[in-house]
Structure formats: C-alpha cells, structure tokens
Scaffold this motif. Structure first.
Motif, PDB file in Angstrom:
ATOM      1  N   VAL A 132       0.763  -1.392   0.073  1.00  0.00           N
ATOM      2  CA  VAL A 132       0.121   0.062   0.034  1.00  0.00           C
ATOM      3  C   VAL A 132       0.650   1.263   0.203  1.00  0.00           C
ATOM      4  O   VAL A 132       0.479   2.262  -0.587  1.00  0.00           O
ATOM      5  CB  VAL A 132      -0.968   0.096   1.152  1.00  0.00           C
ATOM      6  N   HIS A 133       2.300   1.234   0.420  1.00  0.00           N
ATOM      7  CA  HIS A 133       3.098   2.153   0.318  1.00  0.00           C
ATOM      8  C   HIS A 133       4.424   1.718   0.283  1.00  0.00           C
ATOM      9  O   HIS A 133       4.660   0.702   0.640  1.00  0.00           O
ATOM     10  CB  HIS A 133       2.855   3.174   1.461  1.00  0.00           C
ATOM     11  N   LYS A 134       5.296   2.473  -0.607  1.00  0.00           N
ATOM     12  CA  LYS A 134       6.720   2.013  -0.665  1.00  0.00           C
ATOM     13  C   LYS A 134       7.413   3.517  -0.632  1.00  0.00           C
ATOM     14  O   LYS A 134       7.060   4.428  -1.277  1.00  0.00           O
ATOM     15  CB  LYS A 134       7.099   1.109  -1.690  1.00  0.00           C
ATOM     16  N   ASN A 135       8.622   3.168  -0.158  1.00  0.00           N
ATOM     17  CA  ASN A 135       9.530   4.701  -0.141  1.00  0.00           C
ATOM     18  C   ASN A 135      10.796   4.357  -0.048  1.00  0.00           C
ATOM     19  O   ASN A 135      11.207   3.372   0.556  1.00  0.00           O
ATOM     20  CB  ASN A 135       9.118   5.517   1.208  1.00  0.00           C
ATOM     21  N   TYR A 136      11.630   5.028  -0.945  1.00  0.00           N
ATOM     22  CA  TYR A 136      12.897   4.700  -1.201  1.00  0.00           C
ATOM     23  C   TYR A 136      13.902   5.857  -0.669  1.00  0.00           C
ATOM     24  O   TYR A 136      13.646   7.041  -1.099  1.00  0.00           O
ATOM     25  CB  TYR A 136      13.405   4.258  -2.425  1.00  0.00           C
ATOM     26  N   SER A 137      14.660   5.856   0.371  1.00  0.00           N
ATOM     27  CA  SER A 137      15.363   6.576   0.770  1.00  0.00           C
ATOM     28  C   SER A 137      16.597   7.329   0.156  1.00  0.00           C
ATOM     29  O   SER A 137      17.097   6.581  -0.751  1.00  0.00           O
ATOM     30  CB  SER A 137      15.995   6.324   2.295  1.00  0.00           C
ATOM     31  N   LYS A 138      17.104   8.428   0.210  1.00  0.00           N
ATOM     32  CA  LYS A 138      18.110   8.970  -0.516  1.00  0.00           C
ATOM     33  C   LYS A 138      19.446   8.295  -0.087  1.00  0.00           C
ATOM     34  O   LYS A 138      20.496   8.157  -0.916  1.00  0.00           O
ATOM     35  CB  LYS A 138      18.397  10.440  -0.072  1.00  0.00           C
ATOM     36  N   ASP A 139      19.498   7.376   0.882  1.00  0.00           N
ATOM     37  CA  ASP A 139      20.549   6.541   1.505  1.00  0.00           C
ATOM     38  C   ASP A 139      20.627   5.205   0.907  1.00  0.00           C
ATOM     39  O   ASP A 139      21.472   4.283   1.112  1.00  0.00           O
ATOM     40  CB  ASP A 139      20.831   6.584   3.021  1.00  0.00           C
ATOM     41  N   GLY A 140      19.799   4.899  -0.118  1.00  0.00           N
ATOM     42  CA  GLY A 140      19.369   3.416  -0.513  1.00  0.00           C
ATOM     43  C   GLY A 140      18.441   2.700   0.385  1.00  0.00           C
ATOM     44  O   GLY A 140      18.141   1.624  -0.266  1.00  0.00           O
ATOM     45  N   THR A 141      18.162   2.975   1.457  1.00  0.00           N
ATOM     46  CA  THR A 141      17.217   2.360   2.293  1.00  0.00           C
ATOM     47  C   THR A 141      15.891   2.264   1.535  1.00  0.00           C
ATOM     48  O   THR A 141      15.450   3.191   0.874  1.00  0.00           O
ATOM     49  CB  THR A 141      16.997   2.853   3.692  1.00  0.00           C
TER      50      THR A 141
END
Length: 407
Positions: A92-101
C-alpha cells in the motif's frame, strides 16, 4: 507476467484446503516450505519433485503465473491454476530513501491497523554490496518495550508464512521486475527477523519461513546470514536450538534486571540470569559452519537512562562468559517518546569501555531516518486498535504537566 501484487489471502499450511477445494479456497503456495509443498503435490497425485520445480519459479525467478513455468506440463499447470495462487501481501506504500534504504508498507487484513512494514538496508561490505532485509513477524507487538513505537500500536495478530516470506519475495522482486524472467537473480543477501513483533511468539510460521530462506530450491541463504532477534522468550530459544541453525540476536537494552524490567517488560518473566543461560545453551551445540559461534547483543542507547559508565561495567560482567558481539544502536526518536538519543561522545565512550574489555562492539549506522525506517520506528502511523498508544500519550502528557507545575 503481471507485475501487480494483489491483496493476500494467504493461509498457513495447517489450514490448507484439500486439492479438490473450491476456487475461492485456493492455496497460496508462496509460504510453503519444501516438505509442506512436497506433501501437497503428493496429495494431488503428483511426484514430489514438482515441489522443487515450483519453488524455484516462485523464489528464484519471482514468477506468479503458472503459465510461465515452462518445465511443468500444461496439464499440471492448468490444475495448479485452478487450485492454487502465488500471492504476496498487498503493497500500500513504498518509499526509497536517499541513502538507498527501502521501505514497504503491506496490508495484511482489513482496516488501517492491518499494516506491517519491511525495511531493506544496503551497505558496502568487504565481500561486496550487502542488502539486509528487516522482516516483520506480527501485526504490532504485545511486548510493549518502552522505547519502541511499534509496541505502542498494540498487538493484532501473527503473520502467516506467506505474509512473512512475501516480504522477502517483494524485496527481491523490487530489483527484478523489469528484468527478463530467466535473467532474474536474488538480490537480498541477509535477513534479520527484527521487524514488527516478537518472532518467537509466532514460532511455527517464523521457523518454516526461515527454512524457506535457507532452502537451495528457494533463496539458498547461508545460515550465518539469517538472524532471529528476540527480546528473550527463553523456552522458545531452547526450542530453536533443536529446530534450526540460524544466528541469534538478543534485544538486551539494559545490563541489570531493574532497568530491563522497565525497558523490556518480558524481563519480569524471563530475567537476565535465565536469558543469558539460554543464550549459552544456544551456542553450546557444535556444528559444521554453525552460525551459533556467538550471540549478537542489541543495545539501544537512551540518553541518561542506560548509557552511564556503570552500565558499561555491568554489561562486561553480564556477558563475560557469553561469546557475543555488541551492537550499540542510537535511539531513533518518535512522537511523544519519553527518551532522547545518547550523545555521540557518550556512545563512543560506552563503546570504548566494552572494546577495551575485549568485546567486539560496533555502533549501528542510522539509516532511513527520512522515511521513518530506522530501528524502533516501524509503522509509526498505524491505527491503534488497542488504544495503548492513546493511553501512553496521555500518560506522557500528564507527566509533562506535573513537571511544569512543579517547576
């Protein structure tokens, strides 16, 4: 192959319908271990080696469409289509961090409270790029550790095998969805059962999920790269040593019973003496290439609470006879948290004391802060079905009011 991931209707192996069940009771093959799937195929009147073939398509090539399983007869594929599904939980949600997480939120039931999160953390390692996946085992958590936002959501239910292994499946698939099927490869290198929930309180589903992770017909992971983290369910630690060889981590967070009773309430049932003895029993069993050579000790650093020099000395005494590696975790604040993060200097000093005493002691690098994916922050926005979070926030507000009136 459709790349849509549909809402899970996963059921455990114990709830499997017979092969003649109606379509609405289709069996989800995603969560089956090899012995479970072999039995399922034999019950269908098929050779059990078909289980290994199907497992490879599911877990190594990330195929959910039986029509694409080209080394299986058309007749069997048609039968599987009628009886089975391969479904991961709904993203239902996904998020990719700027540090690759990377972080995924999965829906595993009805309502806003039926959500779990999974976090993938990449890191450079001497052996190459390491991708470690932190997997959840329960919706919420019943243990209510005082520094963990997940615990403030209360406990809803255990996850099924399909919902647990589906997190690993989706993390791998996220790197492979645009890659031709026969060129796909597994991307996750390490798994830690450190997400939402206490893994040892969902024992059977977690055990079979880890067996799938280790299976060469599935993910083929080294037993040294699969870690189960527990807050200290002593009887289940003793059971685990009989059932599987994986790495063990302990959420310690306090070096004495008085403080640990406050931070990790399960300590009241299984105090430190019992917990350390169980850890010693866990690593006592020898084995070729065993992962049980040491226990990882997780210790969140709380400003002014468990980070004093005397706490480090107590740690040295507590762990002196337990082969262990210590991982110091800077606290990750969340709304209304009653704690602060220890200063960098305090953490380094704590580490030095332990290192000087001969322990391997590292400081965990904080990752994923910008997407609330750091340790202790999982599902910070989940609806609270137990009202535990509401009561907890009220208590904090009352404490703050008392301090203001006295100050």
């Amino acid at each position: 192959m459709s790349t849509e991931v549909v809402a899970t209707s996963a059921i455990s192996a114990e709830q499997q319908p017979s092969p003649s069940a109606p379509a609405q009771e289709k069996v989800n093959l995603l969560g089956m271990s090899r012995p479970q799937m072999e039995k399922f195929f034999e019950d269908m009147g098929e050779k059990k080696f078909r289980a290994g073939q199907v497992m490879k398509w599911i877990h190594q090539f990330f195929v959910t469409d039986f029509a694409q399983m080209t080394n299986i007869s058309g007749k069997l594929r048609e039968k599987l289509e009628k009886l089975c599904v391969i479904e991961a939980p709904e993203v239902v949600h996904k998020n990719y961090s700027k540090d690759g997480t990377r972080k995924w939120v999965f829906r595993v039931g009805d309502g806003d409270g039926s959500l779990v999160e999974t976090v993938l953390i990449p890191a450079e390692h001497r052996s190459g790029l390491r991708r470690t996946l932190c997997i959840s085992s329960q919706v919420g958590c019943a243990l209510d550790c005082s520094f963990c936002s997940t615990g403030k959501q209360g406990f809803q239910r255990d996850l099924t095998q399909a919902e647990i292994i589906g997190q690993l499946w989706m993390a791998n698939y996220s790197y492979m969805e645009d890659v031709p099927v026969l060129e796909r490869e597994r991307s996750v290198t390490n798994v830690v059962m450190m997400g939402m929930g206490e893994p040892l309180l969902n024992y059977d589903a977690v055990l079979n999920s880890m067996r799938i992770m280790l299976d060469d017909f599935a993910y083929g992971m080294s037993k040294r790269r699969v870690t189960l983290s527990t807050s200290g369910v002593v009887p289940k630690i003793d059971q685990l040593v009989k059932d599987i060889d994986v790495a063990l981590a302990i959420s310690l967070h306090a070096p004495n019973d008085e403080l640990r009773n406050e931070l990790v309430p399960i300590n009241k049932k299984y105090p430190l003496e019992q917990l350390i003895a169980a850890c010693q029993r866990y690593i006592a069993k020898d084995g070729n290439e065993s992962s049980r050579k040491h226990v990882t000790i997780e210790y969140v650093m709380l400003d002014g609470v468990n980070d004093h020099p005397e706490h480090a000395q107590q740690m040295i005494k507590l762990l002196k006879n337990l082969p262990s590696k210590i991982n110091l975790i800077p606290f990750n604040p969340f709304p209304h948290a009653p704690y602060g993060r220890s200063s960098r200097n305090r953490i380094i000093s704590f580490q030095k004391t332990l290192s000087d005493a001969g322990f391997v002691c590292t400081i965990r690098q904080t990752r994923g802060d910008d997407i609330d994916a750091a340790c202790g922050q999982l599902v910070g926005q989940v609806a609270d079905r137990t009202r535990r979070a509401e009561q907890w926030k009220k208590k904090i507000a009352q404490s703050n009011e008392i301090m203001r009136s006295q100050g």
